[in-house]
Design an enzyme around this catalytic site. Sequence first.
Site, PDB file in Angstrom:
ATOM      1  N   ASP A  73       0.830  -1.208   0.000  1.00  0.00           N
ATOM      2  CA  ASP A  73       0.000   0.000   0.000  1.00  0.00           C
ATOM      3  C   ASP A  73       0.865   1.260   0.000  1.00  0.00           C
ATOM      4  OD1 ASP A  73      -2.391   1.368  -0.020  1.00  0.00           O
ATOM      5  OD2 ASP A  73      -2.745   1.177   2.148  1.00  0.00           O
ATOM      6  N   LEU A  94      10.977 -20.688  -4.230  1.00  0.00           N
ATOM      7  CA  LEU A  94       9.928 -19.799  -3.714  1.00  0.00           C
ATOM      8  C   LEU A  94       8.629 -19.883  -4.544  1.00  0.00           C
ATOM      9  CD1 LEU A  94       9.135 -17.230  -2.016  1.00  0.00           C
ATOM     10  CD2 LEU A  94      10.205 -15.887  -3.831  1.00  0.00           C
ATOM     11  N   HIS A 135       2.657   3.510  -8.985  1.00  0.00           N
ATOM     12  CA  HIS A 135       2.431   2.094  -9.321  1.00  0.00           C
ATOM     13  C   HIS A 135       3.630   1.520 -10.072  1.00  0.00           C
ATOM     14  CE1 HIS A 135      -1.514   2.445  -7.734  1.00  0.00           C
ATOM     15  NE2 HIS A 135      -2.042   3.130  -8.738  1.00  0.00           N
TER      16      HIS A 135
HETATM   17  C1  IPE Z   1      -5.426  -2.806  -0.291  1.00  0.00           C
HETATM   18  O1  IPE Z   1      -5.092  -1.474  -0.441  1.00  0.00           O
HETATM   19  C2  IPE Z   1      -5.406  -3.496  -1.628  1.00  0.00           C
HETATM   20  C3  IPE Z   1      -4.098  -3.691  -2.238  1.00  0.00           C
HETATM   21  C4  IPE Z   1      -2.947  -3.394  -1.691  1.00  0.00           C
HETATM   22  C5  IPE Z   1      -4.111  -4.290  -3.545  1.00  0.00           C
HETATM   23  P1  IPE Z   1      -6.183  -0.334  -0.624  1.00  0.00           P
HETATM   24  O2  IPE Z   1      -5.443   0.943  -0.785  1.00  0.00           O
HETATM   25  O3  IPE Z   1      -7.137  -0.705  -1.713  1.00  0.00           O
HETATM   26  O4  IPE Z   1      -6.966  -0.394   0.768  1.00  0.00           O
HETATM   27  P2  IPE Z   1      -7.892   0.695   1.490  1.00  0.00           P
HETATM   28  O5  IPE Z   1      -8.903   1.134   0.491  1.00  0.00           O
HETATM   29  O6  IPE Z   1      -7.008   1.819   1.896  1.00  0.00           O
HETATM   30  O7  IPE Z   1      -8.470  -0.026   2.663  1.00  0.00           O
HETATM   31  C1  IPE Z   2      -1.339   0.270  -3.460  1.00  0.00           C
HETATM   32  O1  IPE Z   2      -1.210   1.645  -3.464  1.00  0.00           O
HETATM   33  C2  IPE Z   2      -1.648  -0.312  -4.822  1.00  0.00           C
HETATM   34  C3  IPE Z   2      -3.031  -0.804  -4.962  1.00  0.00           C
HETATM   35  C4  IPE Z   2      -3.966  -0.751  -4.049  1.00  0.00           C
HETATM   36  C5  IPE Z   2      -3.372  -1.401  -6.225  1.00  0.00           C
HETATM   37  P1  IPE Z   2      -2.444   2.620  -3.483  1.00  0.00           P
HETATM   38  O2  IPE Z   2      -2.814   2.878  -4.906  1.00  0.00           O
HETATM   39  O3  IPE Z   2      -3.548   2.128  -2.634  1.00  0.00           O
HETATM   40  O4  IPE Z   2      -1.797   3.925  -2.856  1.00  0.00           O
HETATM   41  P2  IPE Z   2      -2.434   4.913  -1.796  1.00  0.00           P
HETATM   42  O5  IPE Z   2      -2.971   4.093  -0.671  1.00  0.00           O
HETATM   43  O6  IPE Z   2      -3.506   5.665  -2.504  1.00  0.00           O
HETATM   44  O7  IPE Z   2      -1.288   5.774  -1.370  1.00  0.00           O
HETATM   45 MG    MG Z   3      -4.051   2.358  -0.683  1.00  0.00          MG
END
Ligand code: IPE
Ligand code: IPE
Ligand code: MG
Length: 248
Positions: free
Chosen positions: A18, A129, A35
């Site tokens: 995240d 792995l 990303h």
């Molecule tokens: C969880 O992250 C999903 C992934 C890392 C793929 P999100 O960014 O979607 O989660 P919330 O919305 O903050 O709970």
């Molecule tokens: C994690 O980063 C990637 C996915 C959930 C696909 P985010 O896109 O959720 O990044 P934040 O949480 O908005 O910083």
């Molecule tokens: Mg996120």
Amino acid sequence: MSTAENRAVPEHVAIIMDGNGRWANARGLPRTFGHRKGVEAVRETVRAAAEAGIGYLTLFAFSSENWRRPEAEINDLFGLLKSFIRRDLAELHRENVRIRIIGDRASLRDDIRSLLEEAEETTRNNTSLTVVIAFNYGARDEIARAAASLAADVAAGRLQPSDIDAQRLNDRLDTAGMPDPDLIIRTSGEERLSNFLLWQAAYSELMFVPDLWPDFSRDVFFAALERFRARDRRFGGLSSAKAAANGA
Ligand code: IPE
Ligand code: IPE
Ligand code: MG
């Protein structure tokens, strides 16, 4: 004393990757740059997991709730998954890495589904792995699909309702045959599971690290593994020190 539950190196580590969007925002860049940088962190983490001798590394890449994001961002994430598999599959295969996919693949686009299945098929017999990619994954959806599959067997007379227990449900999950995660790491400082491995996390150690996913590195990973070593896992029993003192 070292038991399977108290191994120095966890058998299965799962990561909620995240913070890509915040990483990009902090630099005045569009989210997509976060990303992209996140994919580099994935590569480094896979290498580090192999080096550490971890058996299973599960990476949460796209949740069943991420469909709520703008279409352009969803397309970007799907494109990155495609290019990751196209670019990295051969090397992962050479390194004897096995790939498994969890999540609802039935509702994915054909091109994505066949690419994921090709990655699984190519690496099926590899023995180092196992990298588990959670894509279009949501734990409640996974559990509901497992329940529907058991219900179909009951309706067809292959199972009695009283045959259904935790083991049978476990065996219908996308993770059937894998050990439960010993350690779940979430980056970016958020402290929630966001519908990740809810069933499998029953006795997982949870670790929340402040680093945004694109900044995750071998060092951060190894520090988390070191902290894991100090955790006392009891699984409802007594700690191994107390059990030893009691002559167990
Ligand atoms: C969880 O992250 C999903 C992934 C890392 C793929 P999100 O960014 O979607 O989660 P919330 O919305 O903050 O709970
Ligand atoms: C994690 O980063 C990637 C996915 C959930 C696909 P985010 O896109 O959720 O990044 P934040 O949480 O908005 O910083
Ligand atoms: Mg996120």
